[in-house]
Design an enzyme around this catalytic site. Structure first.
Site, PDB file in Angstrom:
ATOM      1  N   GLU A   1       0.850  -1.211   0.000  1.00 29.58           N
ATOM      2  CA  GLU A   1       0.000   0.000   0.000  1.00 29.58           C
ATOM      3  C   GLU A   1       0.880   1.255   0.000  1.00 29.58           C
ATOM      4  OE1 GLU A   1      -3.323  -0.212  -0.221  1.00 29.58           O
ATOM      5  OE2 GLU A   1      -3.725  -2.263   0.435  1.00 29.58           O
TER       6      GLU A   1
HETATM    7  C1  LIG Z   1       3.365  -9.838   0.118  1.00 31.92           C
HETATM    8  C2  LIG Z   1       3.158  -8.749  -0.879  1.00 31.92           C
HETATM    9  C3  LIG Z   1       1.917  -8.538  -1.433  1.00 31.92           C
HETATM   10  C4  LIG Z   1       1.720  -7.551  -2.398  1.00 31.92           C
HETATM   11  N1  LIG Z   1       0.497  -7.426  -3.009  1.00 31.92           N
HETATM   12  C5  LIG Z   1       0.391  -6.612  -4.098  1.00 31.92           C
HETATM   13  C6  LIG Z   1      -0.814  -6.625  -4.897  1.00 31.92           C
HETATM   14  O1  LIG Z   1      -1.788  -7.318  -4.584  1.00 31.92           O
HETATM   15  N2  LIG Z   1      -0.843  -5.854  -6.006  1.00 31.92           N
HETATM   16  C7  LIG Z   1       0.203  -5.074  -6.390  1.00 31.92           C
HETATM   17  O2  LIG Z   1       0.102  -4.392  -7.406  1.00 31.92           O
HETATM   18  N3  LIG Z   1       1.351  -5.023  -5.641  1.00 31.92           N
HETATM   19  C8  LIG Z   1       1.464  -5.787  -4.529  1.00 31.92           C
HETATM   20  N4  LIG Z   1       2.629  -5.786  -3.789  1.00 31.92           N
HETATM   21  C9  LIG Z   1       3.723  -4.930  -4.219  1.00 31.92           C
HETATM   22  C10 LIG Z   1       4.011  -3.795  -3.256  1.00 31.92           C
HETATM   23  O3  LIG Z   1       3.011  -2.828  -3.345  1.00 31.92           O
HETATM   24  C11 LIG Z   1       5.411  -3.276  -3.591  1.00 31.92           C
HETATM   25  O4  LIG Z   1       6.316  -4.264  -3.146  1.00 31.92           O
HETATM   26  C12 LIG Z   1       5.705  -1.948  -2.958  1.00 31.92           C
HETATM   27  O5  LIG Z   1       4.945  -0.939  -3.549  1.00 31.92           O
HETATM   28  C13 LIG Z   1       7.183  -1.584  -3.089  1.00 31.92           C
HETATM   29  O6  LIG Z   1       7.652  -1.737  -4.385  1.00 31.92           O
HETATM   30  P1  LIG Z   1       8.981  -2.582  -4.642  1.00 31.92           P
HETATM   31  O7  LIG Z   1       8.864  -3.874  -3.963  1.00 31.92           O
HETATM   32  O8  LIG Z   1       9.269  -2.578  -6.089  1.00 31.92           O
HETATM   33  O9  LIG Z   1      10.125  -1.763  -3.900  1.00 31.92           O
HETATM   34  P2  LIG Z   1      10.918  -0.526  -4.463  1.00 31.92           P
HETATM   35  O10 LIG Z   1       9.991   0.459  -5.061  1.00 31.92           O
HETATM   36  O11 LIG Z   1      12.045  -1.014  -5.300  1.00 31.92           O
HETATM   37  O12 LIG Z   1      11.487   0.077  -3.124  1.00 31.92           O
HETATM   38  C14 LIG Z   1      12.655  -0.410  -2.459  1.00 31.92           C
HETATM   39  C15 LIG Z   1      13.022   0.569  -1.352  1.00 31.92           C
HETATM   40  O13 LIG Z   1      13.314   1.852  -1.920  1.00 31.92           O
HETATM   41  C16 LIG Z   1      12.471   2.838  -1.374  1.00 31.92           C
HETATM   42  N5  LIG Z   1      12.109   3.796  -2.421  1.00 31.92           N
HETATM   43  C17 LIG Z   1      11.596   3.547  -3.635  1.00 31.92           C
HETATM   44  N6  LIG Z   1      11.375   4.686  -4.295  1.00 31.92           N
HETATM   45  C18 LIG Z   1      11.751   5.681  -3.484  1.00 31.92           C
HETATM   46  C19 LIG Z   1      11.756   7.088  -3.585  1.00 31.92           C
HETATM   47  N7  LIG Z   1      11.283   7.747  -4.639  1.00 31.92           N
HETATM   48  N8  LIG Z   1      12.228   7.790  -2.556  1.00 31.92           N
HETATM   49  C20 LIG Z   1      12.677   7.169  -1.448  1.00 31.92           C
HETATM   50  N9  LIG Z   1      12.685   5.856  -1.277  1.00 31.92           N
HETATM   51  C21 LIG Z   1      12.226   5.107  -2.285  1.00 31.92           C
HETATM   52  C22 LIG Z   1      11.259   2.103  -0.841  1.00 31.92           C
HETATM   53  O14 LIG Z   1      10.617   2.808   0.182  1.00 31.92           O
HETATM   54  C23 LIG Z   1      11.896   0.810  -0.352  1.00 31.92           C
HETATM   55  O15 LIG Z   1      12.400   0.981   0.919  1.00 31.92           O
HETATM   56  C24 LIG Z   1       2.806  -6.724  -2.782  1.00 31.92           C
HETATM   57  C25 LIG Z   1       4.064  -6.915  -2.191  1.00 31.92           C
HETATM   58  C26 LIG Z   1       4.257  -7.922  -1.270  1.00 31.92           C
HETATM   59  C27 LIG Z   1       5.628  -8.122  -0.700  1.00 31.92           C
END
Ligand SMILES: Cc1cc2nc3c(=O)[nH]c(=O)nc-3n(C[C@H](O)[C@H](O)[C@H](O)COP(=O)(O)OP(=O)(O)OC[C@H]3O[C@@H](n4cnc5c(N)ncnc54)[C@H](O)[C@@H]3O)c2cc1C
Length: 600
Positions: free
Chosen positions: A408
């Site tokens: 979220e």
């Molecule tokens: C169990 C689980 C269920 C999920 N369910 C869904 C689902 O149903 N549908 C769906 O669409 N997604 C889902 N997700 C995805 C989830 O919403 C994303 O994992 C989340 O938004 C983070 O994206 P990412 O994993 O690519 O991390 P990244 O975006 O790569 O982030 C990695 C780190 O970098 C930081 N970061 C990234 N960008 C910035 C910035 N601009 N400034 C500062 N810090 C930053 C983040 O805060 C984090 O600490 C799920 C994830 C999990 C693990």
């Protein structure tokens, strides 16, 4: 209409306006109907979810689906759905309540429930055409069908609009062909329908589609992900290979997908906060029950100050989380009611009502997701070595809590959003931050009053302190905006510090207002522990504000300006009468110990 008479704060205005305690909604205000709903959710959670805890830990995905189906039969999937589409059409507070009490058994079910009722269903109820709503929503509300939400991709997480999934219109103009790879999709393993975001041609923004889950239509799933927690929540990759989607299944308009995704997340965020509340209550209860039983040095460990301190802090954070979550939920409900009365459609009213409080939704998501994590962590500590064992519930609670800080919108993104949105609102003139910020500046230039205030009445000093903490935010954030203007967003560490201050203000104020309201109607003596919790939380909040205020001030200002702001920080975080925090914690812990459960 009653709601129109009340002075309802606009989103973000809590920072510059004083709120009367009579105007906040508290969990003690639940109607009889809401209490009945709560009891029936608790009964379901106890019987179906908690009693089968180990099945979730053993990755019994089919059981998660079975529980979802039963939740559907009991009507729990339909609370937020309007009556004309087979739902109960209950208000926002009731939907929060269900989310709160249904989510504490295991994060696996909680995630399945949240993904289905929130991001899996809401985009259609909020943005769907009449035909789309008639076709899909009744099935989703009853649990005949389940939904999932496909936004994230391997290369597009926080940067949600950067997805590479494409949607190409067919030559006959009758359907789109979707191609791409989605990742981390909750409920993928058993859903009947996906909300999919894809890009049409070189559009700046993605577009939303309703895609039925038909393996013969180019849809394949990856294996179940093996995760730290929420082990029986189905999480898979979803691949679309020339998946045909009729043009009438586009959600809203072309290029509107990013907006849909973000608005669905606003609702998701506040509901995620709700979903972390009952876990804290239950962890606190389990922790105190163990502490009352477990003896070391011939003494129940709950007698030790070190353990009492944990119990008090755990209960306090749960209480504060409740106070702030239901305060914001009722604001949203009232705002929706006002918009409906003004002639908005249900869709429009709900969308705008939630969007109005997007700042509060982000604040709550961050605060409560971190509280539940800390609560579970201390829960393990109370259990000692047994806390580390899979045989006690703390271990799973700790693992399950971890995800709430990631999905979220990560807590980093939500921290920055909370301040970023506030600054934008100020620039648009929706919240007057400039006037109050200038007033704080003038106050700092002036001679401070040496009058000793009369703090004899309940919470007068605390409310004064809240007003001062707001001045800290205005002082620090105001100076940062002045210095960096639009570029403030580039200075993330300052944004994070500012958001830490903002979060504490909202949470602490909510607890004080709830307790003040209850002390007035039930009597101060009946609210002794709640008063202690509100004071304890505020004390901790002041410390956080001091640290983050200091960090900001010394990092972006210098010379006389720095000196003046540091002086302001000292003045605005100064207690006239310090609370005795050990006494406060003991008061709270003794009550929880005596009741042998979270009892507020
Ligand atoms: C169990 C689980 C269920 C999920 N369910 C869904 C689902 O149903 N549908 C769906 O669409 N997604 C889902 N997700 C995805 C989830 O919403 C994303 O994992 C989340 O938004 C983070 O994206 P990412 O994993 O690519 O991390 P990244 O975006 O790569 O982030 C990695 C780190 O970098 C930081 N970061 C990234 N960008 C910035 C910035 N601009 N400034 C500062 N810090 C930053 C983040 O805060 C984090 O600490 C799920 C994830 C999990 C693990």
């Amino acid at each position: 209409m009653e709601t129109e008479k009340k002075d309802i704060l606009r989103g973000g205005q809590f920072l510059v306006k004083e709120t009367n305690c009579e105007d906040v909604f508290t969990p003690e205000d639940f109607s009889e109907e809401q209490q009945m709903m709560r009891d029936s959710v608790i009964e379901f959670n106890d019987r179906k979810i908690i009693a089968n805890r180990e099945r979730f830990e053993n990755k019994d995905y089919a059981f998660t689906e079975e529980c979802m189906r039963e939740a559907g039969e009991m009507g729990f999937l339909s609370v937020a759905v309007p009556e004309e589409y087979g739902g109960m059409g209950m208000g926002f507070v009731s939907t929060m309540l269900v989310c709160d009490y249904i989510s504490s058994g295991t994060g696996s079910f909680s995630t399945a429930f949240g993904a289905h009722t929130g991001i899996g269903t809401m985009p259609i109820t909020l943005y769907g055409t009449e035909e789309q709503k008639q076709k899909y929503v009744p099935k989703l509300a009853s649990g005949e069908w389940f939904g999932a939400y496909c936004l994230t991709e391997p290369g597009a997480g926080s940067d949600a609009n950067s997805g590479k999934t494409t949607a190409k219109l067919s030559d006959d103009g009758k359907h789109y062909l979707i191609n791409g790879q989605k990742m981390w999709i909750s409920n993928a393993g058993f859903c009947n329908m996906f909300i999919v975001f894809a890009r049409i041609e070189d559009d700046k923004y993605i577009t939303g589609f309703i895609v039925e889950n038909n393996p013969e239509n180019g849809i394949t799933l990856g294996e179940e992900e093996h995760k730290l927690g929420i082990r029986a929540s189905s999480t898979r990759q979803v691949f679309f290979n020339d998946t045909k989607v009729p043009v009438e299944n586009m959600l809203s308009e072309r290029g509107n997908g990013f907006k849909i995704a973000m608005n669905a997340l606003n609702v998701g965020r506040i509901k995620l906060a709700a979903a972390c509340l009952d876990s804290q209550r239950r962890i606190t209860t389990t922790g105190v029950q163990y502490a009352n039983e477990r003896k070391q040095f011939k003494t129940p460990i709950s007698e030790f100050g070190a353990i009492k301190s944990k119990i008090a802090e755990m209960a306090t954070n749960a209480y504060v989380g409740e106070s702030a979550s239901y305060r914001a939920a009722k604001n949203i409900e009232d705002r929706i009611a006002i918009r409906l009365a003004e002639g908005n459609s249900h869709q429009e009213a709900e969308l705008k009502g939630v969007e109005e409080y997007a700042i509060e939704c982000s604040i709550l998501k961050v605060a409560v997701s971190e509280d539940v994590q800390n609560c579970a962590d201390e829960g393990i500590q109370i259990f000692g070595g047994m806390g580390f064992s899979e045989d006690t519930p703390m271990e799973a609670a700790w693992r399950d809590a971890r995800i709430a800080r990631i999905y979220e919108g990560t807590n980093e993104i939500n921290r920055m959003l909370s301040v970023g949105m506030l600054v934008k609102k100020a620039m648009k003139g929706h919240v007057d931050l400039l006037g109050p910020a200038m007033a704080v500046k003038d106050e700092l230039m002036g001679i401070p009053s040496f009058d000793i205030p009369d703090y004899s009445e309940l919470f007068t000093e605390e409310k004064d302190m809240i007003a001062k903490l707001k001045k800290v935010f205005l002082m620090v954030a105001g100076a940062a905006v002045q210095k960096y203007g639009q570029d403030l967003e580039e200075h993330q560490q300052l944004m994070m510090a500012a958001s830490n201050i903002l979060i504490e203000i909202y949470m602490a104020e909510s607890a004080i207002l709830r307790t003040e309201k209850n002390a007035k109607r039930f009597g101060e003596d009946k609210q002794k522990e709640q008063i202690a919790m509100a004071k304890l939380y505020l004390f901790n909040a002041v410390e956080t504000v001091k640290k983050n205020g200091m960090e900001g001030i010394i990092s972006f200002s210098e010379g006389d300006e720095q000196k003046m702001m540091l002086m302001g920080l000292k003045r605005f975080t100064k207690y006239t009468n310090f609370p005795n925090v050990v006494d406060l914690r003991n008061t709270i812990a003794e009550k929880v110990k005596a009741e042998n459960k979270y009892c507020f």
